[in-house]
Every structure is written in C-alpha cells, then in structure tokens.
Scaffold this motif. Sequence first.
Motif, PDB file in Angstrom:
ATOM      1  N   SER A  81      -2.744  -6.603   6.794  1.00 18.00           N
ATOM      2  CA  SER A  81      -3.431  -7.270   5.672  1.00 18.00           C
ATOM      3  C   SER A  81      -2.626  -7.167   4.387  1.00 18.00           C
ATOM      4  O   SER A  81      -2.583  -8.120   3.573  1.00 18.00           O
ATOM      5  CB  SER A  81      -4.825  -6.664   5.476  1.00 18.00           C
ATOM      6  OG  SER A  81      -4.726  -5.290   5.105  1.00 18.00           O
ATOM      7  N   LYS A  84       0.211  -9.609   4.730  1.00 13.81           N
ATOM      8  CA  LYS A  84      -0.283 -10.983   4.619  1.00 13.81           C
ATOM      9  C   LYS A  84      -0.618 -11.343   3.179  1.00 13.81           C
ATOM     10  O   LYS A  84      -0.337 -12.466   2.711  1.00 13.81           O
ATOM     11  CB  LYS A  84      -1.516 -11.148   5.510  1.00 13.81           C
ATOM     12  CG  LYS A  84      -2.061 -12.568   5.534  1.00 13.81           C
ATOM     13  CD  LYS A  84      -3.253 -12.679   6.476  1.00 13.81           C
ATOM     14  CE  LYS A  84      -3.794 -14.109   6.493  1.00 13.81           C
ATOM     15  NZ  LYS A  84      -4.971 -14.249   7.399  1.00 13.81           N
ATOM     16  N   SER A  85      -1.260 -10.392   2.471  1.00 11.85           N
ATOM     17  CA  SER A  85      -1.617 -10.666   1.069  1.00 11.85           C
ATOM     18  C   SER A  85      -0.384 -10.828   0.195  1.00 11.85           C
ATOM     19  O   SER A  85      -0.417 -11.513  -0.837  1.00 11.85           O
ATOM     20  CB  SER A  85      -2.495  -9.544   0.522  1.00 11.85           C
ATOM     21  OG  SER A  85      -1.785  -8.310   0.530  1.00 11.85           O
ATOM     22  N   ASN A  86       0.726 -10.221   0.612  1.00 11.46           N
ATOM     23  CA  ASN A  86       1.967 -10.342  -0.162  1.00 11.46           C
ATOM     24  C   ASN A  86       2.826 -11.507   0.296  1.00 11.46           C
ATOM     25  O   ASN A  86       3.867 -11.801  -0.312  1.00 11.46           O
ATOM     26  CB  ASN A  86       2.770  -9.033  -0.056  1.00 11.46           C
ATOM     27  CG  ASN A  86       3.878  -8.950  -1.065  1.00 11.46           C
ATOM     28  OD1 ASN A  86       3.670  -9.181  -2.275  1.00 11.46           O
ATOM     29  ND2 ASN A  86       5.076  -8.634  -0.594  1.00 11.46           N
ATOM     30  N   GLN A  92       4.465 -18.029   6.457  1.00  8.22           N
ATOM     31  CA  GLN A  92       4.017 -18.105   5.067  1.00  8.22           C
ATOM     32  C   GLN A  92       5.188 -18.528   4.177  1.00  8.22           C
ATOM     33  O   GLN A  92       6.328 -18.113   4.391  1.00  8.22           O
ATOM     34  CB  GLN A  92       3.461 -16.750   4.605  1.00  8.22           C
ATOM     35  CG  GLN A  92       2.132 -16.366   5.254  1.00  8.22           C
ATOM     36  CD  GLN A  92       1.603 -15.049   4.715  1.00  8.22           C
ATOM     37  OE1 GLN A  92       2.361 -14.100   4.506  1.00  8.22           O
ATOM     38  NE2 GLN A  92       0.300 -15.012   4.477  1.00  8.22           N
ATOM     39  N   CYS A 133       4.937  -2.603  -3.577  1.00  9.10           N
ATOM     40  CA  CYS A 133       3.474  -2.689  -3.606  1.00  9.10           C
ATOM     41  C   CYS A 133       2.888  -1.288  -3.742  1.00  9.10           C
ATOM     42  O   CYS A 133       3.179  -0.395  -2.930  1.00  9.10           O
ATOM     43  CB  CYS A 133       2.943  -3.377  -2.352  1.00  9.10           C
ATOM     44  SG  CYS A 133       3.634  -5.017  -2.051  1.00  9.10           S
TER      45      CYS A 133
END
Length: 381
Positions: A81, A84-86, A92, A133
């Motif tokens: 997750s 994916k969020s990054n 992507q 992050c």
Amino acid sequence: MFQFIQKHIHSHLAEHRSKRTRLVTKDGHCNIKFGNISYYNHAFLMDFWTTFVEIRWRFVLSYFAIAFIGSWFIFGLLWYSIAKSNGDLLGQSQKDGHIKCIENVHGLTTAFLYSLETQTTIGYGGRALTGHCASTLVLIIIQSLIGAIINCFMCGLILAKISLPKKRAKTVMFSDTAAICLKKGTLCLLIRVANLRKTLLIGTQIYGKLLRTTVTQEGETIILDQVNIDFAVDAGKDNLFFVCPLMLYHTTLGQCPFFEMAADTLLQQDFELVVFLDGTAESTSSTFQVRTSYTPQEIQWGYSFLPVISRTKEGRYHVDFSKFSKTVQVSAPHCAHCFHSDSGHKHSQEIQEKQGIDNPGFEVIDIDVRTLNSLNSLNLI
C-alpha cells in the motif's frame, strides 16, 4: 443349584463392573468431561500461556506457521500500500526523477518478499528503503518489534513443551496388577514401581486414593468419595532411594477399606484405587507426578510378586523387567478381618499362658538360696 446360580450372578456382576469406565487410566490420564464450561472460556484466555503449552503439538506447529506467514503477509500488504500510494508499482505513471519509497518493490509478490526479508533479517540487498517516505521508517520499526515478540513467544513455547516433566513421568512405571498377601506377619496390599532411568528421583512421595460411591448417614450420595491410602516401603515413605524397583505395601488394619473385604467378595466391590508418585528429576530439577489406577479385577488376592533383582558373577546387580508384573500364588488368609481377629485371639492366649490360667494375677518371684535355707531352719516352709 442355588450355589451355581449365585456364582453365575457374581461372575456377571464382576464382568459388568470390569467394563465400567475408570476415572484414571493405566497411563495416568484422567477420564473426565467438563460440561457447560463455555461460561468460563474467559479463564482460558486470561491464562493463555498455559493454554498454549497444554495444546497438542499439531496445533502448536500450525500456530507457529500461521503466526510467521500471517505476519509476513499482513506487513507485505502494508508495504504494498505504501508503494502504491507513492506510485512505485508497475503500470503506474511515474515522472522523471521519481524517487521510490522502497527499491525493487513493484508488486504484491515483491512486497511480500521484502516483508519476509525484513522480519527475518535476511537482507539480500536487492530491496531496501530509500528514506524518502517517513511512513516506511515507522512501519519497519513496528514490524521489527512485532517480529521479535513472535520469535520470543514461539521459541519459548516450543522449549516449554519439549521440557515438560510429563515426558520424565513416562520412564516411571507401576506393575500391571496389585497383590494381597502376608508381609512381615500382617496382610498387605502390594504394588511394584520402578524407575527406568539410572538418574535418581529426589524427594519422592507415594500415596493413594480409594475412589468409590458412598452414602452418608444423612442419606446423601457422594460420587467419587476419596479415602486416603498410605503406602510405605521398608525404608519409609519419604525420600526413597529409587535406584531399583521398589515394593510398596499398605497394611490392611483399622479403618482401612480393605479390612472388611475378603477373597471371594473382592470382585463384587465397586471402587478404584489411584496411586500417585510425586518426585523431582535429578537432571532437570523439574517436579512431576505419575499416576495409575487399579480396579478390583486387577487386584490378586493370595499372590505375591516374583523377585526381579539378582546379582551377577561380576558382582553387579541385575534387574529383570520381564518379571516386573509377574506374580505367583502364595498362601494367604481369606480376609483381613478374620486374620487379625485370629491373631489377636492367639496373642491373648499366649499372654494368659504366661500369666497363669488358674490365677491370672499370680506373680512369680525369685527367692534367694540363703533366704530359702533360713525359712527351712525356722520350719516356715
């Protein structure tokens, strides 16, 4: 004809009682079932460590695998997750100069592999945090702490189960049957016990409980009423030198439940004799308890155990365990009450013979020879 019918009835009752389920099995397990215990399930959760230690090995190994694989998968989803969020996953859109949170994590499989490598501290070097992050720093700390807790708990659980004193109890054995015969002038119940290991047992205590159903004077029926049965050996009851098989004996005197039993009525009784041995293992200092039980059909009246200890030509002592539970028939009284009554009657007769039957109060005194001559000279005798 009447005797034949009576004998048939007694044999039928004895066979029916022999099929009765015993409370304690021969290997020491308690045959009891708890009902409506769901009201107290919270007690098992409060004492969760004992609950985990006492469950079977197949469940322990299953929980072991579920704990590690489950934690790897859950944290793998969290790493996935974050990636994916990054925007680190394949498919992507990524801008020029995009900095990933985790190198070489571009799918669920690689996220799971990174979670496994992190928690097991493998660290192949292909996947690593970039420090871009802040959430990855928090997550890696949490996973490291939870992984350490799981490692400690599972390793401690397996070591605790391996070192359970129940395994030491497997090397202490009781004879398959008990015997009733004369020992040192009195009628005794005999049981043989042996320690199969050469390491000694410290602080050994042996005792018994007679379980039976009784009715009180008030008319109350007590199921599994317990009566203490004391056992002893020639050296005493406590701190036994348990280096070779020992013979336990219980004298059938006084308030003993076996005092009113006889050879022909033993099989008609309904009881269970449970024998306990408590001790401490010399090598591990762990305390344990060994249990076994005997029903009336496993008690032989008028039998004695064969000797198992001999001495070799080299001067060493030899124990023959092939004769451990074997018995031989010997002469024994019909019942304990009759035997002790006859012994007391004979003892009172011997006392009367020593005191004088015609005059029990007559006392014999020694007279000096000079005194006797003086009495003769005075014509007093």
